[in-house]
Design a protein around this motif. Structure first.
Motif, mmCIF file in Angstrom:
data_model
loop_
_atom_site.group_PDB
_atom_site.id
_atom_site.type_symbol
_atom_site.label_atom_id
_atom_site.label_comp_id
_atom_site.label_asym_id
_atom_site.label_seq_id
_atom_site.Cartn_x
_atom_site.Cartn_y
_atom_site.Cartn_z
ATOM 1 N N GLN A 44 1.313 3.746 -12.571
ATOM 2 C CA GLN A 44 2.257 2.830 -11.927
ATOM 3 C C GLN A 44 3.265 3.584 -11.068
ATOM 4 O O GLN A 44 3.705 3.077 -10.037
ATOM 5 C CB GLN A 44 2.950 1.934 -12.946
ATOM 6 N N ASN A 45 3.629 4.811 -11.439
ATOM 7 C CA ASN A 45 4.541 5.597 -10.606
ATOM 8 C C ASN A 45 3.892 5.951 -9.273
ATOM 9 O O ASN A 45 4.530 5.850 -8.218
ATOM 10 C CB ASN A 45 4.974 6.874 -11.319
ATOM 11 N N ILE A 46 2.636 6.364 -9.330
ATOM 12 C CA ILE A 46 1.912 6.705 -8.098
ATOM 13 C C ILE A 46 1.860 5.477 -7.195
ATOM 14 O O ILE A 46 2.091 5.567 -5.985
ATOM 15 C CB ILE A 46 0.483 7.196 -8.411
ATOM 16 N N VAL A 47 1.578 4.314 -7.783
ATOM 17 C CA VAL A 47 1.495 3.070 -7.019
ATOM 18 C C VAL A 47 2.842 2.758 -6.361
ATOM 19 O O VAL A 47 2.895 2.431 -5.167
ATOM 20 C CB VAL A 47 1.038 1.900 -7.917
ATOM 21 N N ILE A 48 3.918 2.866 -7.103
ATOM 22 C CA ILE A 48 5.244 2.579 -6.548
ATOM 23 C C ILE A 48 5.557 3.528 -5.406
ATOM 24 O O ILE A 48 6.006 3.110 -4.333
ATOM 25 C CB ILE A 48 6.314 2.643 -7.650
ATOM 26 N N TRP A 49 5.324 4.812 -5.625
ATOM 27 C CA TRP A 49 5.632 5.795 -4.581
ATOM 28 C C TRP A 49 4.795 5.549 -3.327
ATOM 29 O O TRP A 49 5.309 5.644 -2.214
ATOM 30 C CB TRP A 49 5.401 7.214 -5.079
ATOM 31 N N HIS A 50 3.518 5.262 -3.502
ATOM 32 C CA HIS A 50 2.616 5.116 -2.357
ATOM 33 C C HIS A 50 2.709 3.737 -1.711
ATOM 34 O O HIS A 50 2.912 3.637 -0.494
ATOM 35 C CB HIS A 50 1.175 5.397 -2.799
ATOM 36 N N GLY A 69 6.116 3.909 0.451
ATOM 37 C CA GLY A 69 5.456 4.401 1.647
ATOM 38 C C GLY A 69 5.211 5.903 1.695
ATOM 39 O O GLY A 69 4.987 6.446 2.774
ATOM 40 N N MET A 70 5.257 6.567 0.551
ATOM 41 C CA MET A 70 4.970 8.007 0.534
ATOM 42 C C MET A 70 3.479 8.211 0.738
ATOM 43 O O MET A 70 2.652 7.468 0.202
ATOM 44 C CB MET A 70 5.398 8.631 -0.799
ATOM 45 N N SER A 71 3.130 9.226 1.505
ATOM 46 C CA SER A 71 1.712 9.536 1.693
ATOM 47 C C SER A 71 1.191 10.267 0.462
ATOM 48 O O SER A 71 1.964 10.801 -0.344
ATOM 49 C CB SER A 71 1.522 10.419 2.928
ATOM 50 N N ALA A 72 -0.121 10.308 0.327
ATOM 51 C CA ALA A 72 -0.733 11.042 -0.784
ATOM 52 C C ALA A 72 -0.317 12.513 -0.735
ATOM 53 O O ALA A 72 -0.021 13.117 -1.774
ATOM 54 C CB ALA A 72 -2.249 10.904 -0.737
ATOM 55 N N ASP A 73 -0.252 13.083 0.460
ATOM 56 C CA ASP A 73 0.177 14.478 0.612
ATOM 57 C C ASP A 73 1.608 14.681 0.135
ATOM 58 O O ASP A 73 1.914 15.668 -0.532
ATOM 59 C CB ASP A 73 0.065 14.932 2.075
ATOM 60 N N GLU A 74 2.502 13.753 0.481
ATOM 61 C CA GLU A 74 3.901 13.858 0.050
ATOM 62 C C GLU A 74 4.016 13.793 -1.479
ATOM 63 O O GLU A 74 4.750 14.576 -2.088
ATOM 64 C CB GLU A 74 4.741 12.732 0.665
ATOM 65 N N ILE A 75 3.290 12.864 -2.079
ATOM 66 C CA ILE A 75 3.330 12.736 -3.537
ATOM 67 C C ILE A 75 2.781 13.992 -4.193
ATOM 68 O O ILE A 75 3.372 14.524 -5.140
ATOM 69 C CB ILE A 75 2.541 11.494 -4.000
ATOM 70 N N ALA A 76 1.662 14.479 -3.682
ATOM 71 C CA ALA A 76 1.041 15.681 -4.249
ATOM 72 C C ALA A 76 1.991 16.866 -4.177
ATOM 73 O O ALA A 76 2.146 17.618 -5.151
ATOM 74 C CB ALA A 76 -0.267 15.994 -3.516
ATOM 75 N N THR A 77 2.651 17.035 -3.061
ATOM 76 C CA THR A 77 3.584 18.153 -2.885
ATOM 77 C C THR A 77 4.811 17.993 -3.768
ATOM 78 O O THR A 77 5.229 18.933 -4.454
ATOM 79 C CB THR A 77 4.015 18.252 -1.404
#
Length: 100
Positions: free
Chosen positions: A31-37, A41-49
């Motif tokens: 659910q955190n990944i979903v909220i961030w993305h 609007g965070m990109s997958a790259d931003e979340i990964a970093t």
């Protein structure tokens, strides 16, 4: 040669973050990944970093969400409800300031 599947990246463990689906070996809920993305609007790259995750982990979490949207949406709503209830019970210790 061994091929890893999406199941390798997402796990549920009773007693770890309430048994919510999460990135395997981490305390980061799907659910955190979903909220961030999806919401922030965070990109997958931003979340990964930002959270030291692999792109495979991010996309596995998003795939899990798209396969189980009701489960994750209900978990997000329950978390929002809990926060709202806690705000009512425990007043902020920070003074309220209004911009003039």
């Amino acid at each position: 040669m061994t091929v890893q599947t999406l199941d390798h990246y997402i796990e549920k463990t009773e007693g770890v973050i309430g048994g919510k689906p999460r990135i395997a070996g981490r305390r980061i809920a799907v659910q955190n990944i979903v909220i961030w993305h999806e919401w922030l609007g965070m990109s997958a790259d931003e979340i990964a970093t930002e959270y030291d995750l692999t792109l495979a982990e991010i996309y596995a979490a998003l795939a899990y969400y798209h396969n189980n949207p009701v489960e994750i949406d209900e978990a997000i709503k329950a978390s929002e409800t809990l926060v709202a209830e806690m705000k009512k019970k425990i007043p902020s210790k920070l003074p309220i300031q209004f911009n003039e």
